[in-house]
Scaffold this motif. Sequence first.
Motif, PDB file in Angstrom:
ATOM      1  N   THR A 145     -19.412  95.887  16.774  1.00  0.00           N
ATOM      2  CA  THR A 145     -19.573  94.480  17.131  1.00  0.00           C
ATOM      3  C   THR A 145     -18.368  93.683  16.648  1.00  0.00           C
ATOM      4  OG1 THR A 145     -21.980  94.652  16.961  1.00  0.00           O
ATOM      5  CG2 THR A 145     -21.045  92.439  16.877  1.00  0.00           C
ATOM      6  N   ASN A 146     -17.827  92.864  17.518  1.00  0.00           N
ATOM      7  CA  ASN A 146     -16.707  92.001  17.170  1.00  0.00           C
ATOM      8  C   ASN A 146     -17.214  90.832  16.334  1.00  0.00           C
ATOM      9  OD1 ASN A 146     -14.584  90.198  17.030  1.00  0.00           O
ATOM     10  ND2 ASN A 146     -14.211  90.106  19.233  1.00  0.00           N
ATOM     11  N   VAL A 147     -16.855  90.830  15.048  1.00  0.00           N
ATOM     12  CA  VAL A 147     -17.271  89.754  14.146  1.00  0.00           C
ATOM     13  C   VAL A 147     -16.080  88.905  13.701  1.00  0.00           C
ATOM     14  CG1 VAL A 147     -19.305  90.997  13.295  1.00  0.00           C
ATOM     15  CG2 VAL A 147     -17.108  91.287  12.129  1.00  0.00           C
ATOM     16  N   SER A 148     -14.956  89.064  14.393  1.00  0.00           N
ATOM     17  CA  SER A 148     -13.732  88.370  13.979  1.00  0.00           C
ATOM     18  C   SER A 148     -13.721  86.898  14.368  1.00  0.00           C
ATOM     19  CB  SER A 148     -12.513  89.057  14.597  1.00  0.00           C
ATOM     20  OG  SER A 148     -12.464  88.823  16.006  1.00  0.00           O
ATOM     21  N   GLY A 149     -14.560  86.517  15.345  1.00  0.00           N
ATOM     22  CA  GLY A 149     -14.551  85.143  15.826  1.00  0.00           C
ATOM     23  C   GLY A 149     -13.518  84.877  16.894  1.00  0.00           C
ATOM     24  N   ARG A 150     -12.796  85.925  17.321  1.00  0.00           N
ATOM     25  CA  ARG A 150     -11.800  85.776  18.381  1.00  0.00           C
ATOM     26  C   ARG A 150     -11.856  86.996  19.285  1.00  0.00           C
ATOM     27  NH1 ARG A 150      -7.016  88.636  16.698  1.00  0.00           N
ATOM     28  NH2 ARG A 150      -7.194  89.381  14.546  1.00  0.00           N
ATOM     29  N   PRO A 151     -11.312  86.919  20.481  1.00  0.00           N
ATOM     30  CA  PRO A 151     -11.329  88.079  21.373  1.00  0.00           C
ATOM     31  C   PRO A 151     -10.540  89.253  20.780  1.00  0.00           C
ATOM     32  CG  PRO A 151     -10.791  86.077  22.594  1.00  0.00           C
ATOM     33  CD  PRO A 151     -10.723  85.730  21.141  1.00  0.00           C
ATOM     34  N   PRO A 248     -15.236  90.785  23.505  1.00  0.00           N
ATOM     35  CA  PRO A 248     -15.273  89.361  23.173  1.00  0.00           C
ATOM     36  C   PRO A 248     -16.038  89.109  21.872  1.00  0.00           C
ATOM     37  CG  PRO A 248     -15.855  89.729  25.485  1.00  0.00           C
ATOM     38  CD  PRO A 248     -15.858  91.071  24.805  1.00  0.00           C
ATOM     39  N   PRO A 249     -15.867  87.943  21.270  1.00  0.00           N
ATOM     40  CA  PRO A 249     -16.570  87.633  20.016  1.00  0.00           C
ATOM     41  C   PRO A 249     -18.075  87.824  20.152  1.00  0.00           C
ATOM     42  CG  PRO A 249     -14.931  85.957  20.482  1.00  0.00           C
ATOM     43  CD  PRO A 249     -14.987  86.839  21.695  1.00  0.00           C
ATOM     44  N   GLY A 250     -18.655  88.528  19.191  1.00  0.00           N
ATOM     45  CA  GLY A 250     -20.092  88.748  19.169  1.00  0.00           C
ATOM     46  C   GLY A 250     -20.583  89.866  20.053  1.00  0.00           C
ATOM     47  N   GLU A 251     -19.729  90.433  20.901  1.00  0.00           N
ATOM     48  CA  GLU A 251     -20.149  91.509  21.813  1.00  0.00           C
ATOM     49  C   GLU A 251     -20.067  92.857  21.104  1.00  0.00           C
ATOM     50  OE1 GLU A 251     -20.210  91.480  25.675  1.00  0.00           O
ATOM     51  OE2 GLU A 251     -20.619  89.330  25.625  1.00  0.00           O
TER      52      GLU A 251
END
Length: 281
Positions: A145-151, A248-251
Motif C-alpha cells: 500500500t502506498n502510504v507516502s501521500g504522493r503518487p 496512487p496514494p492509498g492504493e
Amino acid sequence: MTGNDSVVLRVAGRPVGRYVTRPELPARLSPRPYLHPVTTLAGTAVTELSPADHAHHLGVGVAVPDVEGFNFWGGRTYVRDRGPTELDNHGSQRHTAYHRREADGFTEELRWIAAPGELLRERRTVTATALTDGAWALDLAFALTNVSGRPLSLGSPATNGRPGAAYGGFFWRARKEDAAPDVFTVAAEGTDAVHGRTADWVALAGSAWSLVFAAAGEATRRDPWFVRTEEYPGVGSSLAYDARLPLPPGETAERRVVTVVADGRLGREEAAALVAKAVSP
C-alpha cells in the motif's frame, strides 16, 4: 518457532523453512526479511542466501528494484543509457509486527523505508501446508500500500531500458548445482520458452528436488514470469514487465504465489496435480 527474530515453519512436525525477521545486512543489499533455508521434506535445501554470484539474493522474499527510484532489491541500480550503476539509493523493509505467528505460518506488517521516509506498507502472509509424503506448499501473499501521500510507481531494469530483466516482486533464489535445473510449464519447456511469458505455473527440476511456482489470483496470473537457470537458478513474478506499475496514494497492489516444494524430479502431470491440490479453495 524461535526467538524474536526468526520463525521456523513446520509441516507435520518437520522444520521446512526459517524466516529471518530482522536480518543484519549491509545497506547495499537492501535489508529485508527472507526465508532461508527452505527445504524439502527429506531435508534438501532449495534456497541460497547471499551467493557469490549475487550477494543481494536472499532466499525467498519480496523485493523491488525500483520504487520511485529507490532500490529495494539490492546491488547496483540499472540506469537508462548508463547500465548497472552503484547508487546510494537503497531502501529497507522493516518488520513492524506479527498479526499471526504459528508453526505453519504467519501474517506480518512491514514498512518499506528509503531516504524520503516510509513509502510502502506491506501485509505479508506465509503459510506452509502438507500435500503428500514427498511434497509441501509454501503460500506467500503480499499487499503493498502506498502510504507516502504522493503518487508512486514500481519499475524494473526492463522498464528502465534493459530488455528481459523484468525482475521485481516475489523472488525465489533456488539451489545452484553443477547442472542447471530443467524448467517447464504445462505447455512449454526451456528458459527461452518460459521466461517473460504468463503461465498458471512454472516448474524447476533439479538433481533430486522440484519447485513448482503457481500464480494464485487474477492479478498474479497476468504477471509474466522471470526465469533464470544458466547463470543462476531463480524464479520470480514480474510486477513491472514492460511498463511501470502505478500506485496512487492509498492504493494497494496484491499478489500471491504458491510454491510446491517436492523431493525428486517431477514431471508435468505430477506438477500439475500438486499445483491443483496446493491452490484449491
